[in-house]
Write an enzyme that holds these catalytic residues in place. Sequence first.
Site, short mmCIF file in Angstrom:
data_model
loop_
_atom_site.label_atom_id
_atom_site.label_comp_id
_atom_site.label_asym_id
_atom_site.label_seq_id
_atom_site.Cartn_x
_atom_site.Cartn_y
_atom_site.Cartn_z
N VAL A 397 0.80 -1.23 0.00
CA VAL A 397 0.00 0.00 0.00
C VAL A 397 0.84 1.29 0.00
O VAL A 397 0.46 2.27 0.62
CB VAL A 397 -1.06 0.03 1.14
CG1 VAL A 397 -1.98 -1.17 1.08
CG2 VAL A 397 -0.44 0.10 2.53
N CYS A 398 1.94 1.29 -0.74
CA CYS A 398 2.75 2.51 -0.89
C CYS A 398 3.22 3.06 0.45
O CYS A 398 3.25 4.28 0.63
CB CYS A 398 1.97 3.61 -1.62
SG CYS A 398 2.17 3.55 -3.39
N ASN A 399 3.51 2.20 1.40
CA ASN A 399 3.98 2.71 2.69
C ASN A 399 5.11 1.81 3.20
O ASN A 399 4.93 1.02 4.13
CB ASN A 399 2.82 2.75 3.68
CG ASN A 399 3.13 3.64 4.87
OD1 ASN A 399 4.18 3.48 5.48
ND2 ASN A 399 2.26 4.56 5.18
#
Length: 823
Positions: A397-399
């Site tokens: 999730v792009c984290n």
Amino acid sequence: MTTPKTLDGAGYNAAVERFRDDEYPMLQGSVYLDHAGTTPYAKSLMDRFAQDMTANLFGNPHSASASSQLSTSRIEDIRLRVLQFFNADPLEFDVVFVANATAGIKLVVEAMRALPGSFDYAYHQSSHTSLVGVREEARSSVCLDDRQVEDWAASVSLFQGNGEDVPTLFAYPAQSNMDGRRFPLAWADKLRRDSTSGKRIYTLLDAAALVSSSPLDLSCADTAPDFIVLSFYKIFGFPDLGALIVRREAEDVFASRRYFGGGTVDMVVSVKEQWHASKNHFVHERLEDGTLPMHSIIALDTALDVHRQLFGSMPNVAAHTLFLSRRLYGGLKFLRHGNGEPVCTIYSPDPNSQTGAHGTGPVVAFNIRNSLGAWVSLTEVEKLASLKQFHVRTGGVCNPGGIASVLGLEPWEMKTNFSSGFRCGTENDIMAGKPTGVIRASLGAMSTTSDVDSFVEFIREFYLDKSLALSQSEPMSQPRDLSRLHVHSISIYPIKSCAGYQVPEGVDWEVRPEGLAWDREWCLVHQGSGQALSQKRYPRMSLVRATLDFRRGELRVRYAGRVPAHLPGEIRVPLSQNPAVFQSSATRRSRSSRVCGEEIVAQTYASAEINDFFSGVLNVPCVLARFPPGGQGKSMRHNKAHLQMHQIAPSPPKLILPGSFPAPPSPPDSDTERTERRILLANESPILAISLASVEALNQEIERTGGKAVSPAVFRANIVLGSSPQSHNTQAPYAEDTWSRLRIGRHEFKMLGSCRRCHIVCINQETAEKSEEPFVTLSKTRRFEGKVFFGTHMCYGGLVGEESSWEAQFPTVRVGEGVVPGW
Ligand SMILES: *Cc1c(COP(=O)(O)O)cnc(C)c1O
């Protein structure tokens, strides 16, 4: 048609709703519920926008025409509305329209980079990828956790001794897009200046996740962040537009920005002279290059209206989503398998207990385990969820920092996963017994109680195992019966032919198809011949001791003999497979190495410090090379061990009572299976085991003929099997020759044949001194067909039963575990 239930708060376009007034108390009577499958929100918004578009003619701003003037004035009104939406005073703040939050971040970075001396960068570990990427533009950068940020605010200075004083940019998310955790808005105020150096610190607040379901109050400009970025589509679903909100006190930062685009200048001279005058009344005038996305901005006006009418104020939305997230969290948390084990492992903070924390957004990040503790693949969950019309997001999730911290992934693990083929969006998402991402359900203004309930029901229906069966894993505290045959010790040899590393007691050590984790992953290669060095020729290698330090992600190497004065006492080699530490592939290709006569391609280290150390202590020009798992072609080796004649036809026992004496081992595995069994740099097979009973018998023989007993260490085994000498259960010496399999704990191992020995067994592994034993006695007592054997090769054969348990995803061995041979 079933209607999708969006649990990905960002995906409003798909947020087709069936919400009922009673689920949304503040909406009572305000919505016309259209059950035909169109969202009332999207429909009202689109209708209203279409009306605006057909009733008015909007021209490109910057002209004197009526249509152009209409656009200009509408845009200026909307700019003000945006500020009002966040309670921001137009005298204190300005709004720059951008494509999305990421574009806003890039505008700030572009300006900071143009400052004299550039900038230093600190970012919180829960930052979105779009904030992490800023580090590549900074002079230096650091990633901080909560405590480090607080320390920095209190007293600790960052970036000291970096030479010239340059400002620092500190970026953090108001809410993590991964697990919903929120961070103090007060950080901006606490961090205006570095407490010791007095250097200016600018704060960039990434509000993209927070503002989608929560108000952001900028009424106090003194304590507000300097730059705030957000994406409107996350709040309103439409239009696709973002904003950079600039605190005017910090707008000087943009004075150094070099580029200017159409619309941002009052005058440009380019023929014969080069001169321009930037617009300088408002920051937005200087930063909005080219034609504004005017229709999107105008649509924002409608979105603000319709959103307000349907959902009320942002505090209403916050209350509604908090209510739903408590319900979702509780629902998932209390799902239990029949045997009492939890179904979901939840990473988000509990929205029901907010004590001490800064709160949580309406996001529940979690993973699912089956009743035996095995992780369920994320992609499988996502596929099934979308079939069932649930819109959730899975994966990293792009984290990157948030994921690594909740899943406990070390950098070397992430890089190992990467080199074993893991990529963002890949299907193979459980690696070495750990998930590589999360399942994220996030709620928005449009989510409903029934969405939440049916999602919990979906997890219950598909992932809850009602059976009462408990996992058979032995409790850790079970007393060990050391009179039984058990694992006496476990050793790995990180650098081939160098000293062993003893796995500490109580540590579960991973078993891989190609052997014990980290065994023989490195070797030393002669600089001239490319040959892998061996103790046979360089006995001193036994004094090269490597220790695995997982906390620091390093292989620490010392030399137990005399280290030449110019060399360090210890060197550290990163466990990460960072390409930067290896020689470039061009040089490597021309230099293949040889291990046991076999040509291989290993990655050789470029560091002079590392290579000088080994060359110096061993007094031979060599380089360190790595041969990690997962290679192809010449970066891959296969098992060579096979059953020996003395094992296939053992001297027949005198008397055979059925079942009383082991039958000869079954014939070797089929050829195909053998060719597929990979090894790293071990001589022959994945794992080498010896038994203390056999060492004992051998030592008795050596002593009987006047020799000196040898340590089991000389056999350089991975697994030493033992049972207490007092026990009547003591194993017969050399029983291992007749075993065809072995069970350690709950794992099965296949025997691959006896291990052929050479003179290396004569090297004392503590002193590097050579003697004639045990080889002389071995060749008298353990010679078959002219070759000398001691110990047994084996490989991992799988978990006994329960293929779907966590132990099967992550097989391990531990000192003290019970061992049961099989014939
Ligand atoms: C979505 C999001 C972003 C990126 O937004 P874009 O619209 O893709 O630029 C950045 N940070 C957080 C916290 C987000 O949730």
